[in-house]
Design a protein around this motif. Structure first.
Motif, PDB file in Angstrom:
ATOM      1  N   ILE A  33      46.695  18.102  50.694  1.00 19.88           N
ATOM      2  CA  ILE A  33      45.938  18.705  52.171  1.00 19.88           C
ATOM      3  C   ILE A  33      44.903  19.798  52.270  1.00 19.88           C
ATOM      4  O   ILE A  33      44.006  20.517  53.124  1.00 19.88           O
ATOM      5  N   LEU A  34      45.218  20.968  51.952  1.00 18.33           N
ATOM      6  CA  LEU A  34      44.646  22.243  51.689  1.00 18.33           C
ATOM      7  C   LEU A  34      43.197  21.547  51.081  1.00 18.33           C
ATOM      8  O   LEU A  34      41.637  22.503  51.239  1.00 18.33           O
ATOM      9  N   GLU A  35      43.507  21.211  49.407  1.00 18.93           N
ATOM     10  CA  GLU A  35      41.876  20.378  49.162  1.00 18.93           C
ATOM     11  C   GLU A  35      41.455  19.760  49.763  1.00 18.93           C
ATOM     12  O   GLU A  35      39.629  20.142  49.661  1.00 18.93           O
ATOM     13  N   ILE A  36      41.704  18.581  50.762  1.00 19.93           N
ATOM     14  CA  ILE A  36      40.609  17.862  51.357  1.00 19.93           C
ATOM     15  C   ILE A  36      39.914  18.895  52.467  1.00 19.93           C
ATOM     16  O   ILE A  36      39.111  18.681  52.298  1.00 19.93           O
ATOM     17  N   TRP A  37      40.873  20.133  53.087  1.00 22.89           N
ATOM     18  CA  TRP A  37      40.131  21.303  54.305  1.00 22.89           C
ATOM     19  C   TRP A  37      39.200  21.449  53.629  1.00 22.89           C
ATOM     20  O   TRP A  37      37.793  22.225  54.392  1.00 22.89           O
ATOM     21  N   GLU A  39      38.059  20.894  50.347  1.00 23.27           N
ATOM     22  CA  GLU A  39      35.960  20.263  50.536  1.00 23.27           C
ATOM     23  C   GLU A  39      35.308  20.122  52.113  1.00 23.27           C
ATOM     24  O   GLU A  39      34.326  20.720  51.450  1.00 23.27           O
ATOM     25  N   ARG A  40      36.380  19.926  53.199  1.00 22.77           N
ATOM     26  CA  ARG A  40      35.144  19.525  53.935  1.00 22.77           C
ATOM     27  C   ARG A  40      34.781  20.710  54.867  1.00 22.77           C
ATOM     28  O   ARG A  40      33.971  20.682  55.469  1.00 22.77           O
ATOM     29  N   LEU A  41      35.236  22.102  54.399  1.00 18.94           N
ATOM     30  CA  LEU A  41      35.162  23.072  55.296  1.00 18.94           C
ATOM     31  C   LEU A  41      34.186  23.945  54.170  1.00 18.94           C
ATOM     32  O   LEU A  41      33.288  24.957  54.261  1.00 18.94           O
ATOM     33  N   GLY A  42      33.822  23.342  52.984  1.00 15.39           N
ATOM     34  CA  GLY A  42      32.866  23.951  52.193  1.00 15.39           C
ATOM     35  C   GLY A  42      32.844  25.191  51.342  1.00 15.39           C
ATOM     36  O   GLY A  42      32.477  25.711  51.116  1.00 15.39           O
ATOM     37  N   TYR A  45      39.065  26.024  47.561  1.00 13.83           N
ATOM     38  CA  TYR A  45      41.315  26.280  47.586  1.00 13.83           C
ATOM     39  C   TYR A  45      41.521  27.634  47.656  1.00 13.83           C
ATOM     40  O   TYR A  45      42.637  27.881  48.730  1.00 13.83           O
ATOM     41  N   GLU A  46      41.460  28.926  47.602  1.00 14.20           N
ATOM     42  CA  GLU A  46      42.080  30.022  47.585  1.00 14.20           C
ATOM     43  C   GLU A  46      41.467  30.557  48.734  1.00 14.20           C
ATOM     44  O   GLU A  46      41.632  31.252  48.883  1.00 14.20           O
ATOM     45  N   GLU A  47      40.441  30.377  48.652  1.00 13.30           N
ATOM     46  CA  GLU A  47      39.443  31.290  49.303  1.00 13.30           C
ATOM     47  C   GLU A  47      40.071  30.610  51.315  1.00 13.30           C
ATOM     48  O   GLU A  47      40.314  31.136  51.918  1.00 13.30           O
ATOM     49  N   LEU A  48      40.370  28.942  51.572  1.00 11.61           N
ATOM     50  CA  LEU A  48      41.095  28.451  52.553  1.00 11.61           C
ATOM     51  C   LEU A  48      43.100  29.207  52.259  1.00 11.61           C
ATOM     52  O   LEU A  48      43.296  29.779  53.779  1.00 11.61           O
TER      53      LEU A  48
END
Length: 80
Positions: A33-37, A39-42, A45-48
């Motif tokens: 889920i975090l990987e998908i988010w 990608e969508r946020l540009g 993964y680590e930054e999210l």
């Protein structure tokens, strides 16, 4: 003396393994889920992860604690 008794609980091992598998699957689902988010946020993964768990979560927790104390203070004032 010197001899120890052991107790075996039937089904405990199976339950533990099922729980471990559940946690493992839940973890990887959350990662996905975090990987998908991300990608969508540009963003990466680590930054999210940093935004969610180092910035937003502590801010939300602190805000809720402050609101709780304010609510408790107001309710004490109304009781007098």
């Amino acid at each position: 003396m010197g001899q120890t008794d052991t107790v075996t609980v039937t089904g405990y091992t199976e339950f533990f393994l099922d729980y471990s598998e559940f946690i493992d699957k839940l973890f990887w689902a959350c990662v996905k889920i975090l990987e998908i988010w991300s990608e969508r946020l540009g963003i990466s993964y680590e930054e999210l992860n940093i935004w969610l768990f180092v910035v937003l979560h502590p801010l939300l927790t602190l805000t809720l604690i402050i609101l709780l104390f304010l609510s408790l203070r107001r309710s004490k004032g109304k009781q007098r």
